[in-house]
Design a protein around this motif. Structure first.
Motif, PDB file in Angstrom:
ATOM      1  N   ILE A  70     -12.361   6.451   4.026  1.00  0.00           N
ATOM      2  CA  ILE A  70     -12.913   5.452   3.114  1.00  0.00           C
ATOM      3  C   ILE A  70     -11.888   5.001   2.088  1.00  0.00           C
ATOM      4  CG2 ILE A  70     -14.425   5.451   1.054  1.00  0.00           C
ATOM      5  CD1 ILE A  70     -15.800   4.418   3.596  1.00  0.00           C
ATOM      6  N   ASN A  71     -11.094   5.933   1.538  1.00  0.00           N
ATOM      7  CA  ASN A  71     -10.116   5.523   0.526  1.00  0.00           C
ATOM      8  C   ASN A  71      -9.049   4.614   1.113  1.00  0.00           C
ATOM      9  OD1 ASN A  71      -8.938   7.667   1.925  1.00  0.00           O
ATOM     10  ND2 ASN A  71      -7.772   8.368   0.158  1.00  0.00           N
ATOM     11  N   THR A  72      -8.712   4.765   2.392  1.00  0.00           N
ATOM     12  CA  THR A  72      -7.750   3.881   3.042  1.00  0.00           C
ATOM     13  C   THR A  72      -8.330   2.469   3.130  1.00  0.00           C
ATOM     14  OG1 THR A  72      -6.850   5.701   4.340  1.00  0.00           O
ATOM     15  CG2 THR A  72      -6.364   3.477   5.115  1.00  0.00           C
ATOM     16  N   VAL A  73      -9.576   2.373   3.546  1.00  0.00           N
ATOM     17  CA  VAL A  73     -10.238   1.071   3.633  1.00  0.00           C
ATOM     18  C   VAL A  73     -10.290   0.426   2.250  1.00  0.00           C
ATOM     19  CG1 VAL A  73     -12.425  -0.114   4.123  1.00  0.00           C
ATOM     20  CG2 VAL A  73     -11.627   1.702   5.641  1.00  0.00           C
ATOM     21  N   LEU A  99       0.805  -1.220   0.000  1.00  0.00           N
ATOM     22  CA  LEU A  99       0.000   0.000   0.000  1.00  0.00           C
ATOM     23  C   LEU A  99       0.839   1.271   0.000  1.00  0.00           C
ATOM     24  CD1 LEU A  99      -2.572  -1.156   2.684  1.00  0.00           C
ATOM     25  CD2 LEU A  99      -3.003  -0.864   0.235  1.00  0.00           C
ATOM     26  N   ASN A 100       2.165   1.111  -0.074  1.00  0.00           N
ATOM     27  CA  ASN A 100       3.086   2.258   0.004  1.00  0.00           C
ATOM     28  C   ASN A 100       2.860   3.066   1.274  1.00  0.00           C
ATOM     29  OD1 ASN A 100       4.434   1.787  -2.486  1.00  0.00           O
ATOM     30  ND2 ASN A 100       2.643   2.590  -3.540  1.00  0.00           N
ATOM     31  N   MET A 101       2.704   2.348   2.386  1.00  0.00           N
ATOM     32  CA  MET A 101       2.524   2.959   3.699  1.00  0.00           C
ATOM     33  C   MET A 101       3.666   2.502   4.598  1.00  0.00           C
ATOM     34  SD  MET A 101      -1.505   2.210   4.506  1.00  0.00           S
ATOM     35  CE  MET A 101      -1.576   3.210   5.988  1.00  0.00           C
ATOM     36  N   GLY A 142      -8.275  -8.548  -2.647  1.00  0.00           N
ATOM     37  CA  GLY A 142      -9.239  -8.929  -3.675  1.00  0.00           C
ATOM     38  C   GLY A 142     -10.675  -8.739  -3.226  1.00  0.00           C
ATOM     39  N   CYS A 143     -10.906  -7.770  -2.342  1.00  0.00           N
ATOM     40  CA  CYS A 143     -12.248  -7.491  -1.832  1.00  0.00           C
ATOM     41  C   CYS A 143     -12.690  -6.105  -2.280  1.00  0.00           C
ATOM     42  CB  CYS A 143     -12.267  -7.533  -0.302  1.00  0.00           C
ATOM     43  SG  CYS A 143     -11.901  -9.138   0.402  1.00  0.00           S
ATOM     44  N   HIS A 144     -13.986  -5.863  -2.228  1.00  0.00           N
ATOM     45  CA  HIS A 144     -14.507  -4.536  -2.509  1.00  0.00           C
ATOM     46  C   HIS A 144     -15.102  -3.968  -1.240  1.00  0.00           C
ATOM     47  CE1 HIS A 144     -18.477  -6.422  -2.818  1.00  0.00           C
ATOM     48  NE2 HIS A 144     -17.867  -7.352  -3.536  1.00  0.00           N
ATOM     49  N   LEU A 145     -15.599  -2.771  -1.307  1.00  0.00           N
ATOM     50  CA  LEU A 145     -16.001  -2.040  -0.113  1.00  0.00           C
ATOM     51  C   LEU A 145     -17.035  -2.760   0.753  1.00  0.00           C
ATOM     52  CD1 LEU A 145     -15.236   0.446   1.373  1.00  0.00           C
ATOM     53  CD2 LEU A 145     -16.962   1.704   0.121  1.00  0.00           C
TER      54      LEU A 145
END
Length: 71
Positions: free
Chosen positions: A45-48, A26-28, A56-59
């Motif tokens: 939200i964008n972090t999640v 995640l470049n964190m 391989g999951c969505h919100l």
């Protein structure tokens, strides 16, 4: 059903991915990701979404491999 942080923790254990590895993807910084996962701060939200994409999951937090709905 799990909350978002618990679902992500569950995925890291289930898939054998360490926090350091996920942070790199995640470049964190590993400490920043660890703080986010284990402190009661509310995530953006964008972090999640970025974290979930690594699994391989969505919100909705549905495990794309198993179809299990985590959140």
């Amino acid at each position: 059903m799990l909350d978002a942080k618990k679902a992500i923790k569950h995925l890291t254990i289930d898939r054998g991915i360490k926090v350091n590895e996920l942070a790199t993807r995640l470049n964190m910084r590993p400490q920043a990701l660890s703080n986010w996962l284990y402190r009661p701060d509310t995530p953006k939200i964008n972090t999640v979404d970025e974290i979930l994409a690594e699994f391989g999951c969505h919100l909705a937090i549905v495990d794309d491999e198993t179809g299990e709905i985590l959140f």
